[in-house]
Design a protein around this motif. Structure first.
Motif, PDB file in Angstrom:
ATOM      1  N   LYS A  50      21.588  27.212  25.713  1.00 29.37           N
ATOM      2  CA  LYS A  50      22.581  27.898  24.883  1.00 29.37           C
ATOM      3  C   LYS A  50      22.639  29.394  25.199  1.00 29.37           C
ATOM      4  CE  LYS A  50      22.725  24.615  21.111  1.00 29.37           C
ATOM      5  NZ  LYS A  50      22.640  24.364  19.685  1.00 29.37           N
TER       6      LYS A  50
ATOM      7  N   TYR B 218      21.534  18.663  25.711  1.00 26.33           N
ATOM      8  CA  TYR B 218      22.593  19.579  25.262  1.00 26.33           C
ATOM      9  C   TYR B 218      23.629  18.878  24.392  1.00 26.33           C
ATOM     10  CZ  TYR B 218      25.986  23.334  25.265  1.00 26.33           C
ATOM     11  OH  TYR B 218      26.828  24.342  24.866  1.00 26.33           O
ATOM     12  N   THR B 219      23.971  17.661  24.728  1.00 22.99           N
ATOM     13  CA  THR B 219      25.026  16.961  23.976  1.00 22.99           C
ATOM     14  C   THR B 219      24.515  16.359  22.684  1.00 22.99           C
ATOM     15  OG1 THR B 219      24.604  14.969  25.283  1.00 22.99           O
ATOM     16  CG2 THR B 219      26.365  16.448  26.034  1.00 22.99           C
TER      17      THR B 219
ATOM     18  N   PRO C  89      30.515  18.790  22.409  1.00 21.53           N
ATOM     19  CA  PRO C  89      29.448  19.168  23.360  1.00 21.53           C
ATOM     20  C   PRO C  89      29.674  18.600  24.765  1.00 21.53           C
ATOM     21  CG  PRO C  89      28.538  18.471  21.261  1.00 21.53           C
ATOM     22  CD  PRO C  89      29.993  18.165  21.206  1.00 21.53           C
ATOM     23  N   GLU C  90      30.247  17.399  24.828  1.00 22.04           N
ATOM     24  CA  GLU C  90      30.522  16.818  26.147  1.00 22.04           C
ATOM     25  C   GLU C  90      31.472  17.694  26.952  1.00 22.04           C
ATOM     26  OE1 GLU C  90      30.627  15.273  23.356  1.00 22.04           O
ATOM     27  OE2 GLU C  90      29.066  13.710  23.442  1.00 22.04           O
TER      28      GLU C  90
ATOM     29  N   GLU D 157      18.084  18.830  18.940  1.00 21.28           N
ATOM     30  CA  GLU D 157      19.028  19.447  19.869  1.00 21.28           C
ATOM     31  C   GLU D 157      19.666  20.707  19.300  1.00 21.28           C
ATOM     32  OE1 GLU D 157      19.541  16.664  18.305  1.00 21.28           O
ATOM     33  OE2 GLU D 157      21.553  16.483  17.551  1.00 21.28           O
ATOM     34  N   ASN D 158      19.639  20.831  17.972  1.00 22.00           N
ATOM     35  CA  ASN D 158      20.259  22.001  17.373  1.00 22.00           C
ATOM     36  C   ASN D 158      19.275  23.138  17.180  1.00 22.00           C
ATOM     37  OD1 ASN D 158      22.762  20.835  17.188  1.00 22.00           O
ATOM     38  ND2 ASN D 158      22.287  19.826  15.245  1.00 22.00           N
TER      39      ASN D 158
ATOM     40  N   THR E 288      16.579  23.548  25.119  1.00 24.08           N
ATOM     41  CA  THR E 288      17.918  23.648  24.503  1.00 24.08           C
ATOM     42  C   THR E 288      18.279  25.104  24.236  1.00 24.08           C
ATOM     43  OG1 THR E 288      17.456  21.529  23.407  1.00 24.08           O
ATOM     44  CG2 THR E 288      19.344  22.773  22.634  1.00 24.08           C
TER      45      THR E 288
ATOM     46  N   GLU F  99      31.929  20.937  26.545  1.00 25.55           N
ATOM     47  CA  GLU F  99      31.208  22.150  26.960  1.00 25.55           C
ATOM     48  C   GLU F  99      30.315  21.865  28.201  1.00 25.55           C
ATOM     49  OE1 GLU F  99      29.036  23.788  23.750  1.00 25.55           O
ATOM     50  OE2 GLU F  99      30.796  24.313  22.554  1.00 25.55           O
ATOM     51  N   TRP F 100      29.680  20.690  28.165  1.00 29.51           N
ATOM     52  CA  TRP F 100      28.804  20.342  29.296  1.00 29.51           C
ATOM     53  C   TRP F 100      29.581  20.248  30.606  1.00 29.51           C
ATOM     54  CZ3 TRP F 100      23.987  20.437  30.769  1.00 29.51           C
ATOM     55  CH2 TRP F 100      23.607  19.715  31.887  1.00 29.51           C
TER      56      TRP F 100
END
Length: 1398
Positions: free
Chosen positions: A520, A564-565, A472-473, A571-572, A516, A475-476
């Motif tokens: 996405k 997001y991370t 995720p990091e 978060e999911n 969130t 992607e961020w």
């Protein structure tokens, strides 16, 4: 009225004659035998009136019958038995009514109780008496000398045989009643039940009870005992009694096994099984090993019980397991057999529970462990059990490889029985394998690799892909520029309606999910705006916490990053819960299908891998079993043959090697082996699976052709013997013959190889039926010898071999004076042969020489005037050679010398022409000799016998009238006629001899013209430079020497010089063969050169050594060469690196051992030569040789004699190596008690050598083997005494050695320099030998005479050992060593005279 006396069942019959106390019944009078019939009649009358109670008054009558049973008549005994049966039967029918009577008085109850006991006592007494008599009579029946008693036994026991079963049923019916009321409602009296059961056990003690005709009796006994067990509670006593009977009567084990199984199944007495097995299990294993009685009975009972009720045995198996560690192999076999039955009948199948599966695996592990049991019978039995398990498909696939490996390992077992059963197990594995009907590992290798690669690819595809797995990091970091841009737009003026898009949720969690989800969905601006609002509304709440003083943009970005991370809960949460779960279900459904395919592929790979491993292991077993076809054990050989039949049906490629290897067994002297070979080939080739006759014929021809590919000449001869057997028995159908002729004439399309195979098969069939060839001779000639066929001379060669089957026996038997079958000289066959040979002479073909040899042989076998035909061929071919030489002379100036031409100064000739010419000359010379010695000689004798018969008939006719008067003169005349016949035979032989000696090689004969050329090539092989030409010339020289003794004598030096010095192995091999033939034809000429023939056993070339071994084997076994002296050279072949040469040596000594005491007589010489340090034989090689040679020493007298001789040799042995060798030889002998006495008597000979540990250990081995053989106490004491002496001498020698080492500094003499075996036995050929080495040796008598003249006479020396002993005498003979026999070179174990001379 006084109460009736109470009847007490006695322990012995005599107790009833003594007063047992007040109120006890006593027999008042024992009636005499003559008074018994009226007394029995009175008893019978009373029983009609009073029923069973009549016995209360007439007991003494039947008791008297029992008392006089041995002396009383048969009628009285049978009358008493019938009477008691009637009484007891009547009482048994009355008892139910009596017992149900509630008003039964005490006196009546006591009366019926006494009557019951009396009646049963008398009845069982009669039963026992009859049974004892029957057992005794059955023993008399086995004695053939007692016919009268046998007949008497049949008559006296006839009634008992008929009434035994009804009696047992009657007692069973009685015991099934509730008899407890007679005893006042208590249990039935124990003595009463024992009375009945004792009769049952007595019947079972009869050894013949197990016979089929007594089946109903056994069943009746079983049901009677079951009634006693059920209604009278006799469990404990029955257990003890059955255990005792199993111990003392082996024959009852199967009977009791059947009975116990019936009791458990039909009567529910399952606890009895556990009691019996527990009783057997508690027996001490040491007691069973010490006392053999009972072991066989227990073992049979356990194994047969397991066959009938395996489930119950399984539940009680733990009590028997201690016997697996006992010393009794019989008990181990029984328990292992019980395990196998449980595995087959109970623990079989795939639906077993976990506990049952664990028990099954434990049992299999125990069985596998005992495959390597110390006792061969156990190993053999376990292999049999595994065979049964495999045949019933009760072996799990996971255990296949382990058990197959164990079976392959047992193929090397020392026990013949174990090896036989191991082969049977492997055959069962093949027949019941779960893999495939074709088990070629080469065929399985490719599919296995293919499926393994496919599995690897499927596994790679099933793994998660690398692309979706992004942190995720990361992607961020990719999203950050767009998110920052969207966040910056928040601080710009709002557009119309934009503020009303989203509102903050009521809770933090729902707001987090909303933000969130927007991220996405890449809706960054709405996410940033919602975060800004949430920071205002949820100040101080996670995750909306941030320093207010700092930049608001940075705060919003920080919250979005955390959300997001995944740093915050929820978060999911991208979609509503129901949507997320439905997506996951979709993914699982999509992934289940590949996962199932992957599992299937893994199973397929495992299956192929198991099949491949199984096939590889079977291939390993094939190599081992193929070597067992020449074992001494007939049963092992038969099993090996059957195994290869099974293997062939499963398409294992190596099976063909085994099928070929069994071919020579057709010559076996054992009828069983020969029949097994015929049966194997009949099963493999005469029973094809095809339907039509044509298809069957094609399959047969194809299979037989495969065997013939690359087969040796010997293998083809074996196959010919088998096929001729089939043809003689009409087992090969005419369709096969028809197909072979079609292939040969090319009516049926086939290759050249198949055409040649068809001709060979026709020849083999002609051995059984010559008319197969005789009726089609013209076809053979026109097709087989045509120009097209001669493009490859192998087909014409086979055609010649086939036609030669028509040749008649060249040596007709006496009295059979029919003319031999020969064709006229102008027959088409010989014209075609002459033309084909002549045309091929000038063609460089490697197959022309074998064809030419077959053609020349056929001409001499079948042609009238064969020598003229061959002379024409020889003339035509030599003329062609001269023409080629003239052409070469004319072209010499232009073409120059060619390296492939033979130069002779004036011209040159192609090497192959000379080669062909040499081969042709040699073959014609040899066949001419054979023709004269065999065919012409036989024809002369046939004609002489016909003439004598004709003359005798005429003489008989003229003297017919005086025959009765001249008997004596006639006898004399017959003797004179016999003498005349013998003289005529000598005259004919002398005629043939003179032709060979004086005519064949004189200047007038054609062969003499080629002799100078042959000698020139042999004397000067270098200039010609062709190995094949040198070999052919050498062979031709040998064939020419076969003609004349004079020519042979003058050229033997050249022949043996070439044999020794030629660098070409082919030349040396050819000359060895030639020398062998010459030794048979001219033995006196070749005898001085024998040492040169033996020297070839040390040749550096393996093929030459093998040829020398084969030739010398033939010569020695035919007594054409003496075996003394150099026979140790044959022994060294036993340790040759080449297996084929070792096989030659083993065959030689095996055949030699069959000729009386030959090996025994030669052993001393071989020990002397081979133990010599200068012989170059290593110690380990010496041990190997001696181990093989001593295996032929089987007679006790030979062993005892060798023990004494070897002990005496210790005195003359010089080196420690010789001491060790002699002691090793002693250790190889199976010393008996007399042999031990020989060791004791000759102890002083070797006492001082015992300090060597190797020598001492060998003597210890002798004693250990002696003890294992099971000896008498006296012999055991002798062995202990000898062992003490050995130990004392060994210790004393060690002490003295240490003393010498400490106190003496005298250097020891250097040991003799030992040659290596390689340098001594494999010396390279050296041309440096002088020609004097090959001067014809003078005769032995002349040598001895000259040697005697050079030395002064000296006294004869008497020695106690003769190394040249010829006879195996009982007493030791002294040998005198004469001066002329003294060897010039001292033997390693020297004679005393030789040592004094030095």
């Amino acid at each position: 009225m006084a109460a009736a006396p109470e009847f007490h069942l006695p322990l012995a019959a005599a107790d009833l004659l003594r007063d047992g106390g007040p109120g006890c019944y006593v027999v008042q009078e024992v009636l005499a035998a003559r008074d018994l019939p009226p007394a029995l009649a009175a008893f019978r009358a009373a029983s009609r009136a009073r029923g069973a109670l009549a016995v209360l008054e007439h007991f003494d009558c039947v008791y008297s019958v029992l008392h006089h049973f041995r002396t009383v008549g048969t009628a009285v005994k049978e009358d008493a038995l019938e009477l008691m049966m009637h009484v007891v039967s009547h009482h048994s029918n009355e008892l139910p009514t009596i017992l149900s009577d509630s008003e039964l008085s005490h006196a009546d109850r006591a009366a019926h109780l006494n009557a019951l006991k009396m009646n049963c006592y008398l009845l069982t007494g009669l039963m026992d008496a009859f049974e004892v008599e029957t057992c005794k009579n059955s023993c008399l029946e086995a004695d053939p000398g007692r016919k009268n008693r046998k007949n008497h036994a049949k008559t006296s026991g006839s009634l008992w045989e008929e009434e035994r079963e009804p009696l047992l049923r009657l007692l069973t019916q009685l015991l099934q009643l509730d008899l407890r009321q007679l005893w006042g409602g208590l249990v039935v009296e124990e003595e009463f039940v024992s009375l009945v059961t004792r009769s049952c056990y007595r019947i079972l003690e009869n050894p013949s009870i197990g016979l089929q005709r007594y089946r109903l009796t056994r069943e009746a006994v079983t049901h009677l005992l079951a009634a006693a067990l059920l209604h009278c509670d006799r469990m404990f006593s029955a257990t003890l009694k059955i255990t005792q009977m199993l111990q003392h009567f082996e024959h009852v084990a199967p009977v009791f096994a059947q009975a116990v199984s019936l009791w458990a199944k039909e009567y529910g007495l399952k606890s009895l099984v556990g009691e019996l097995l527990r009783e057997i299990g508690q027996i001490c294993p040491q007691d069973l090993a010490r006392e053999a009685s009972g072991v066989k009975g227990y073992a049979t009972f356990i194994s047969e019980l397991a066959e009938q009720i395996p489930a119950l045995v399984l539940s009680n198996m733990s009590v028997l397991l201690p016997h697996l560690d006992g010393e009794s192999y019989t008990m181990r076999n029984a328990i292992l057999a019980a395990m196998a039955e449980v595995l087959v009948q109970v623990l079989n199948g795939d639906q077993l529970e976990e506990a049952a599966r664990g028990t099954r695996d434990k049992f299999l592990s125990m069985l596998q462990a005992h495959v390597c049991d110390v006792h061969s019978f156990v190993r053999s039995r376990v292999l049999q059990l595994f065979t049964r398990i495999v045949q019933h498909k009760a072996l799990p696939l996971t255990q296949f490889q382990a058990v197959v490996s164990l079976a392959v390992g047992r193929l090397k077992d020392k026990s013949v029985l174990v090896v036989k059963n191991a082969i049977q197990l492997l055959a069962a594995f093949l027949s019941n394998n779960p893999f495939s009907s074709k088990l070629s590992w080469t065929a399985l290798d490719e599919p296995l690799k293919k499926e393994v690669q496919k599995l690897k690819e499927m596994r790679d595809r099933s793994r998660p892909r690398a692309a979706p797995v992004i942190a995720p990091e990361e992607e961020w970091e990719v999203m950050l520029p767009e998110v920052r841009a969207a966040t910056q737009q928040l601080f710009q003026p709002l557009q119309e309606g934009e503020d009303e898009v989203l509102e903050v949720e009521e809770t933090v969690e729902r707001t987090v999910e909303q933000i969130t989800g927007l991220l996405k969905k890449l809706n960054y601006k709405s996410a940033a705006r919602l975060t800004q609002k949430a920071l205002c509304r949820f100040q101080g709440k996670e995750p909306f916490v941030g320093p207010g003083e700092e930049n608001e943009e940075a705060t919003i970005l920080g919250v979005l990053k955390r959300l997001y991370t995944g740093s915050c809960p929820g978060e999911n949460s991208e979609d509503p819960p129901h949507d997320n779960s439905s997506d996951k279900i979709e993914e699982v459904v999509q992934e289940e299908q590949p996962q199932t395919e992957l599992v299937k592929q893994e199973m397929l790979v495992h299956y192929l891998q198991d099949a491949y491993n199984f096939s590889v292991k079977m291939t390993e077993a094939l190599n081992l079993i193929s070597k067992m076809m020449y074992e001494n054990s007939v049963s092992v050989v038969q099993e090996a043959i059957e195994f290869f039949v099974t293997v062939s049906q499963f398409g294992v490629p190596q099976a063909l090697l085994g099928v070929r290897r069994m071919l020579p067994l057709i010559w076996s002297k054992e009828t069983g082996i020969k029949e097994a070979v015929l049966s194997a080939y009949r099963q493999l080739y005469l029973s094809p699976s095809e339907d039509s006759k044509r298809a069957k014929a094609q399959a047969l021809v194809h299979s037989l052709s495969l065997i013939m590919v690359d087969a040796s000449l010997g293998m083809l001869q074996c196959l010919e013997e088998i096929i001729s057997e089939f043809v003689q028995k009409d087992e090969i159908k005419p369709a096969v013959t028809q197909l072979l002729w079609e292939r040969f004439t090319e009516k049926s399309p086939c290759s050249t190889l198949e055409c040649r195979a068809a001709v060979m098969l026709l020849g083999m069939m002609a051995r059984g039926k010559p008319e197969i060839i005789g009726t089609n001779l013209d076809i053979l000639v026109t097709v087989g010898l045509s120009e097209k066929a001669c493009e490859d001379y192998r087909l014409p060669q086979e055609v010649c071999s086939v036609i030669s089957k028509l040749a008649s026996n060249p040596k007709p038997a006496l009295g059979k004076n029919s003319a031999p079958f020969r064709l006229p000289q102008n027959h088409m066959l010989f014209a075609c042969l002459s033309e084909t040979v002549s045309k091929g002479f000038a063609q460089p073909s490697s197959h022309w020489i074998p064809f030419m040899e077959a053609a020349v042989t056929l001409i001499y076998q079948m042609a009238e005037g064969a020598e003229e035909i061959c002379a024409d061929i020889l003339h035509v071919c030599s003329q062609q050679a001269l023409e080629k030489l003239q052409e070469a002379d004319e072209q010499k100036a232009d073409a120059g010398d060619s390296p492939h031409r033979v130069s002779d100064g004036s011209g040159s000739l192609s090497t192959f022409l000379l080669l062909h010419l040499m081969a042709l000359v040699g073959q014609v010379a040899l066949q001419q000799v054979v023709y004269l010695e065999v065919s012409v000689s036989a024809e002369l004798r046939r004609r002489r016998l016909l003439k004598e018969e004709k003359t005798k008939k005429q003489s008989d006719t003229s003297t017919k009238k005086q025959r009765h008067q001249s008997t004596g003169n006639e006898t004399t005349m017959e003797e004179e006629l016999g003498l005349v016949g013998a003289t005529a035979d000598d005259t004919e032989a002398e005629l043939i001899h003179s032709i060979c000696e004086t005519e064949l090689l004189d200047g007038k004969h054609l062969l003499s013209a080629f002799v100078p050329l042959v000698l020139k090539i042999c004397n000067n092989p270098g200039p010609h430079g062709d190995s094949a030409l040198s070999a052919a010339a050498a062979l031709t020289l040998g064939k020419l020497c076969m003609i004349s003794s004079e020519f042979c004598d003058s050229h033997l030096r050249l022949l043996f010089t070439m044999m020794e010095k030629s660098p070409l192995p082919d030349v040396r091999s050819n000359l060895i063969i030639a020398a062998g033939d010459l030794a048979i034809r001219f033995p006196n000429l070749v005898e001085p050169w024998t040492s040169h023939l033996y020297a070839r056993l040390q040749d550096p070339c393996p093929s030459v050594r093998q040829t020398a071994g084969l030739v010398l084997t033939l010569l020695i076994l035919k007594d054409m060469v003496k075996v003394k002296g150099q026979v140790s050279e044959m022994a060294t072949l036993l340790v040759d690196p080449e297996e084929a040469i070792v096989a030659v040596a083993q065959n030689f000594f095996g055949e030699l051992a069959s000729k009386g005491n030959a090996v025994y007589n030669l052993l001393p010489d071989m020990i002397s030569h081979l133990s010599d340090p200068n012989s170059g034989i290593e110690e380990e090689s010496f041990h190997t040789i001696m181990r093989h040679l001593f295996s032929y020493i089987t007679k006790d007298k030979q062993t005892e004699s060798l023990v004494e001789k070897l002990c005496q040799r210790f005195r003359t042995a010089r080196t420690e190596r010789q001491h060790r060798d002699l002691s090793h030889c002693l250790a190889l002998l199976p010393v008996s008690e007399r042999g031990l006495h020989k060791l004791q008597d000759n102890y002083d000979c070797f006492a001082d050598k015992l300090q060597d540990p190797a020598v001492y250990n060998c003597f210890q081995t002798v004693l250990a083997r002696f003890r294992r053989a099971g000896v008498k106490p006296e012999a055991k004491a002798l062995a202990e005494e000898l062992e003490q002496k050995l130990s004392a001498s060994h210790k004393r020698g060690l002490d003295s050695t240490e003393t010498c080492q400490d106190g003496s500094q005298t250097p020891k003499p250097a040991p003799a320099k030992r040659k290596s075996i390689g340098s001594s036995r494999r010396q390279p050929l050296s041309p440096a030998n002088s020609d004097n080495d090959f001067v014809t040796p003078p005769s032995r008598i002349l040598q001895n005479h000259k040697r005697a003249q050079k030395r002064p006479p000296r006294k004869k020396t008497v020695i106690t050992f003769s190394s040249e002993e010829e006879n195996n005498s009982e007493d030791e003979l002294l040998a005198e060593l004469r001066e002329e026999e003294t060897p010039t070179k001292t033997t390693p174990i020297t004679r005393s005279s030789a040592r004094r001379r030095r």
